[in-house]
Write a protein that holds these residues in place. Structure first.
Motif, PDB file in Angstrom:
ATOM      1  N   ALA A   1      47.677 104.092 -23.014  1.00 18.37           N
ATOM      2  CA  ALA A   1      46.836 103.772 -21.858  1.00 18.37           C
ATOM      3  C   ALA A   1      46.354 105.061 -21.219  1.00 18.37           C
ATOM      4  CB  ALA A   1      47.640 102.962 -20.844  1.00 18.37           C
TER       5      ALA A   1
ATOM      6  N   ASP B   1      42.040 103.586 -26.586  1.00 21.67           N
ATOM      7  CA  ASP B   1      42.198 102.675 -25.460  1.00 21.67           C
ATOM      8  C   ASP B   1      40.828 102.238 -24.975  1.00 21.67           C
ATOM      9  OD1 ASP B   1      43.680 101.200 -23.608  1.00 21.67           O
ATOM     10  OD2 ASP B   1      43.503 102.747 -22.062  1.00 21.67           O
TER      11      ASP B   1
ATOM     12  N   ILE C   1      39.343  99.681 -21.635  1.00 21.12           N
ATOM     13  CA  ILE C   1      39.629  98.743 -20.557  1.00 21.12           C
ATOM     14  C   ILE C   1      38.322  98.397 -19.856  1.00 21.12           C
ATOM     15  CG2 ILE C   1      41.997  99.515 -20.169  1.00 21.12           C
ATOM     16  CD1 ILE C   1      40.998 101.214 -17.850  1.00 21.12           C
TER      17      ILE C   1
ATOM     18  N   GLY D   1      40.519  96.645 -15.375  1.00 25.49           N
ATOM     19  CA  GLY D   1      41.721  97.226 -15.958  1.00 25.49           C
ATOM     20  C   GLY D   1      42.295  96.445 -17.120  1.00 25.49           C
ATOM     21  N   ARG D   2      41.564  95.460 -17.628  1.00 21.25           N
ATOM     22  CA  ARG D   2      42.064  94.652 -18.748  1.00 21.25           C
ATOM     23  C   ARG D   2      41.660  95.287 -20.076  1.00 21.25           C
ATOM     24  NH1 ARG D   2      39.374  89.238 -16.357  1.00 21.25           N
ATOM     25  NH2 ARG D   2      37.615  90.679 -16.662  1.00 21.25           N
ATOM     26  N   ARG D   3      42.580  95.265 -21.023  1.00 20.59           N
ATOM     27  CA  ARG D   3      42.307  95.830 -22.339  1.00 20.59           C
ATOM     28  C   ARG D   3      41.214  95.023 -23.038  1.00 20.59           C
ATOM     29  NH1 ARG D   3      44.578  95.647 -27.794  1.00 20.59           N
ATOM     30  NH2 ARG D   3      44.768  97.743 -28.674  1.00 20.59           N
TER      31      ARG D   3
END
Length: 273
Positions: free
Chosen positions: A21, A56, A58, A62-64
């Motif tokens: 992250a 990463d 997002i 803040g969601r993947r």
């Protein structure tokens, strides 16, 4: 068994060839424009010295973004040349022109091949990439240490974070020499002081002109007692490879002085037993 031939375009002018992250890059990170200005004599800059692998992604909440992570062993990868961006490990070959101005990465219309992918998630990956790699994106490049980081932020707030992996040209300190190697369908025994019953690829050099037409006489078949980086041999398949050949500076006493890195497979044939 009757041989089955698959002939791919040689594309001699060039070719379209892996989570942690992260948060938006700190202000201490150099902008990609500043890094690009610190170019080599070729003008390609720091971006072109690395393969940028997605680690990463997002969204604004803040969601993947799971749609961008299909194959754990084949992450989405961006390769930059002087003015061309290529997407690697998507369903189709994808690419676009780009420029960097005032900390913004401006991407032109994305061009893609039209190959159908049977895996639904892989097929959807192309759209997920194209939706985000378009228009103008905020770009940050943190070039500290041995592992540079690249971060792209879309106007909608999606944040894509990439890890830099040195290209072969960066690792070997030069552009390398283009060569074509024909790899026989079956490996052959070869001598190795530490590996009993070692099997080696059987190869010979081939020659093509700028139009992709065969020229000259193939070289003699000979065992290649080293790997071709990026190439996995399948017994029973004869292949013609376009490779980059690099000089290895200060090789170990028992190591090769030349390294081979796969560019593209230009011809494949299944050879019957």
């Amino acid at each position: 068994m009757k041989p089955c031939m698959l002939l791919l375009p040689l594309a001699l002018a060039g070719c379209l060839q892996t989570p942690e992250a992260t948060s938006p890059a700190a202000s201490a990170g150099a902008s990609a424009e500043a890094a690009a200005n610190a170019t080599s004599t070729t003008g390609s800059g720091l971006l072109s010295q690395y393969h940028w692998q997605l680690n990463d992604a997002i969204d604004s909440k803040g969601r993947r973004i799971d749609a961008l992570f299909v194959g754990t062993n084949r992450p989405v990868q961006l390769d930059f040349s002087a003015d061309r961006l290529t997407v690697v490990n998507s369903c189709n070959n994808m690419g676009a022109d780009y420029s960097i101005k005032k900390g913004r990465l401006r991407i032109g219309p994305m061009v893609s091949t039209l190959m159908a992918c049977h895996d639904a998630a892989l097929a959807a990956l192309d759209d997920a990439i194209a939706q985000r790699l378009k228009g103008s994106l905020n770009v940050n490049l943190l070039a500290r240490g041995d592992t540079p980081r690249l971060q792209l932020v879309t106007d909608s707030g999606d944040t894509l974070s990439f890890t830099g992996v040195p290209t072969a040209q960066t690792r070997f300190g030069g552009p390398g020499e283009t060569a074509f190697l024909e790899v026989a369908a079956q490996t052959v025994p070869c001598n190795h002081p530490l590996i009993p019953d070692k099997q080696c690829l059987l190869v010979r050099e081939r020659h093509f002109d700028e139009q992709g037409l065969v020229t000259g006489t193939p070289g003699a078949w000979q065992p290649l007692d080293q790997a071709i980086e990026g190439y996995t041999h399948t017994p029973g398949m004869r292949n013609v490879l376009r490779v980059k050949r690099y000089t290895v500076n200060n090789p170990p006493a028992d190591g090769p002085s030349v390294a081979y890195v796969l560019d593209i497979v230009v011809e494949s044939e299944k050879v019957g037993q």
